[in-house]
Design an enzyme around this catalytic site. Sequence first.
Site, PDB file in Angstrom:
ATOM      1  N   GLY A 186      42.528  54.642  44.375  1.00 35.84           N
ATOM      2  CA  GLY A 186      41.359  54.034  43.754  1.00 35.84           C
ATOM      3  C   GLY A 186      40.332  53.645  44.799  1.00 35.84           C
ATOM      4  O   GLY A 186      40.668  53.057  45.824  1.00 35.84           O
TER       5      GLY A 186
ATOM      6  N   THR B  33      42.310  48.703  50.145  1.00 31.13           N
ATOM      7  CA  THR B  33      42.865  48.478  48.817  1.00 31.13           C
ATOM      8  C   THR B  33      42.308  47.196  48.230  1.00 31.13           C
ATOM      9  O   THR B  33      42.318  46.154  48.884  1.00 31.13           O
ATOM     10  CB  THR B  33      44.411  48.406  48.807  1.00 31.13           C
ATOM     11  OG1 THR B  33      44.859  48.021  47.523  1.00 31.13           O
ATOM     12  CG2 THR B  33      44.953  47.453  49.836  1.00 31.13           C
TER      13      THR B  33
ATOM     14  N   ASP C   3      43.663  45.618  45.999  1.00 33.71           N
ATOM     15  CA  ASP C   3      44.810  44.756  45.691  1.00 33.71           C
ATOM     16  C   ASP C   3      45.176  43.821  46.847  1.00 33.71           C
ATOM     17  O   ASP C   3      45.950  42.874  46.649  1.00 33.71           O
ATOM     18  CB  ASP C   3      46.028  45.603  45.334  1.00 33.71           C
ATOM     19  CG  ASP C   3      45.880  46.300  44.001  1.00 33.71           C
ATOM     20  OD1 ASP C   3      45.174  45.772  43.135  1.00 33.71           O
ATOM     21  OD2 ASP C   3      46.451  47.390  43.838  1.00 33.71           O
TER      22      ASP C   3
ATOM     23  N   MET D 172      42.398  43.559  38.083  1.00 40.70           N
ATOM     24  CA  MET D 172      43.408  44.433  38.666  1.00 40.70           C
ATOM     25  C   MET D 172      44.429  43.632  39.474  1.00 40.70           C
ATOM     26  O   MET D 172      44.194  42.477  39.836  1.00 40.70           O
ATOM     27  CB  MET D 172      42.748  45.489  39.549  1.00 40.70           C
ATOM     28  CG  MET D 172      41.968  46.537  38.765  1.00 40.70           C
ATOM     29  SD  MET D 172      41.145  47.739  39.847  1.00 40.70           S
ATOM     30  CE  MET D 172      40.543  48.911  38.626  1.00 40.70           C
TER      31      MET D 172
ATOM     32  N   ARG E  61      48.614  44.958  40.307  1.00 43.87           N
ATOM     33  CA  ARG E  61      49.855  45.361  39.658  1.00 43.87           C
ATOM     34  C   ARG E  61      51.009  44.423  40.004  1.00 43.87           C
ATOM     35  O   ARG E  61      51.706  43.921  39.131  1.00 43.87           O
ATOM     36  CB  ARG E  61      50.214  46.794  40.061  1.00 43.87           C
ATOM     37  CG  ARG E  61      51.540  47.296  39.515  1.00 43.87           C
ATOM     38  CD  ARG E  61      51.766  48.728  39.929  1.00 43.87           C
ATOM     39  NE  ARG E  61      50.690  49.563  39.435  1.00 43.87           N
ATOM     40  CZ  ARG E  61      50.666  50.107  38.219  1.00 43.87           C
ATOM     41  NH1 ARG E  61      51.671  49.889  37.383  1.00 43.87           N
ATOM     42  NH2 ARG E  61      49.659  50.851  37.835  1.00 43.87           N
TER      43      ARG E  61
ATOM     44  N   GLU F 230      46.475  42.226  35.602  1.00 46.18           N
ATOM     45  CA  GLU F 230      47.059  43.297  34.793  1.00 46.18           C
ATOM     46  C   GLU F 230      48.574  43.390  34.991  1.00 46.18           C
ATOM     47  O   GLU F 230      49.290  43.901  34.142  1.00 46.18           O
ATOM     48  CB  GLU F 230      46.432  44.645  35.155  1.00 46.18           C
ATOM     49  CG  GLU F 230      46.737  45.092  36.588  1.00 46.18           C
ATOM     50  CD  GLU F 230      46.132  46.432  36.949  1.00 46.18           C
ATOM     51  OE1 GLU F 230      45.502  47.061  36.066  1.00 46.18           O
ATOM     52  OE2 GLU F 230      46.276  46.856  38.108  1.00 46.18           O
TER      53      GLU F 230
ATOM     54  N   LEU G 133      34.452  48.211  36.951  1.00 46.64           N
ATOM     55  CA  LEU G 133      33.285  47.422  37.338  1.00 46.64           C
ATOM     56  C   LEU G 133      33.574  46.577  38.570  1.00 46.64           C
ATOM     57  O   LEU G 133      32.709  46.425  39.443  1.00 46.64           O
ATOM     58  CB  LEU G 133      32.861  46.518  36.172  1.00 46.64           C
ATOM     59  CG  LEU G 133      32.406  47.223  34.895  1.00 46.64           C
ATOM     60  CD1 LEU G 133      32.104  46.188  33.818  1.00 46.64           C
ATOM     61  CD2 LEU G 133      31.199  48.102  35.160  1.00 46.64           C
ATOM     62  N   GLN G 134      34.786  46.037  38.649  1.00 46.30           N
ATOM     63  CA  GLN G 134      35.098  45.130  39.749  1.00 46.30           C
ATOM     64  C   GLN G 134      35.163  45.838  41.087  1.00 46.30           C
ATOM     65  O   GLN G 134      34.812  45.278  42.129  1.00 46.30           O
ATOM     66  CB  GLN G 134      36.415  44.403  39.474  1.00 46.30           C
ATOM     67  CG  GLN G 134      37.637  45.288  39.416  1.00 46.30           C
ATOM     68  CD  GLN G 134      38.811  44.652  38.703  1.00 46.30           C
ATOM     69  OE1 GLN G 134      39.334  43.653  39.169  1.00 46.30           O
ATOM     70  NE2 GLN G 134      39.210  45.209  37.574  1.00 46.30           N
TER      71      GLN G 134
END
Length: 423
Positions: free
Chosen positions: A17, A146, A148, A194, A196, A249, A300-301
């Site tokens: 991503g 990332t 994340d 987002m 995980r 999420e 969008l983020q």
Amino acid sequence: MATKTQKKNAFYAQSGGVTAVINASACGVIQTARAHRDRIGKVYAGRNGIIGALTEDLIDTSRESAATIAALRSTPSGAFGSCRYKLKSLETHRREYERLIEVFRAHDIGYFFYNGGGDSADTCYKVSQLSEAMGYPIQAIHVPKTVDNDLPITDCCPGFGSVAKYVAVSALEASFDVRSMAKTSTKVFVLEVMGRHAGWIAAAGGLIEDHGIPVVVLFPEIEFDPQKFLARVDRLVKEHGYVTVVVSEGCHYPDGHFLAEQGSQDAFGHAQLGGAAPVVANMIKDTLGHKFHWAVADYLQRAARHIASKTDVKHAWELGAAAVKLALQGHNAVMPTIDRLSDAPYRYRIGVAPLAKVANVEKFMPRSFIKRDGFGITDKCKAYLKPLIQGEDYPAYKGGMPVYATLKNLPVPRKLPAFELGK
């Protein structure tokens, strides 16, 4: 190691991503390589990430002007195309790794810069190992990226600071909206972000607490307890008239099932997520009766370059540049890192980590960053987050719209037979 008498080309690819600042890292790689033309020849990019290397679909970045490459610093998304294509183990997919080496050999590539997260770090490490075994050494340097923020060793990952800023600002603005309507209308706003397995992005939503906003944050690191959650929401609505919920999420029940699990998998074999916000919002409506609105930040983020963190943009460019410098110094199978020295004032230095300690390792939110009740962030977490969202680095605007770069992405002539993926 490439020397002055062994001038080699470089290969750069974007993986997974994309982010608002991954192109800033590409800019750092290409500009720094161009500044060392005595050591590095051309920089080729993979069209659609590592797939471009496997299929010998290479892009000649030397045919882009200096101004266009500079414009990458303020352009979101992946300028050369990215992909979610995971190279698996050497044992089961050796053919693909050998193909990479064949392509590198055919195009006189001695440097491999792979810009991505944990899976790409693993691929980068494996390529460095196999290249030596095949008698064609490649200096493989991983460039961290990332949203994340879950790569180990580095204090933070390029892409995260801008997402954190977007989430914090969006949650604040939406909360002001809800607050103005709470008397007769919406009392709960739920924002899904987002994350995980790690709750770094959701944590950024907790920063709105400092602006007087009642907020509940749901992390992947904390098992979801519906009763405790609903009790907290109800109490805050009674006290303040409204509440904002920021849910990752990856929020899950004690048995491991995600609130947002859809029953399908992505290209990396991960459960396909999306839908935690409506699950939580309807749970509130059905149990407590509060009117709600919900939103999913989704792309969008991670695409919001217009509100990117200046700190994040700087990190991204510097780590791209550092990757090239590490290669020129003879390093291999490493990743440049951000090493924080202090929170206030924010100071850091560029470090280096071996890929053997980065690949397949996830960094989770420390428990000390999460409030004891599991529904918010601590002052320690706020001290960590605030420097990463500092500053604005607006792109140029024309006609009311941001000006973003679109590259020519001209191909490099192929030299090898065609190659089928997945065979």
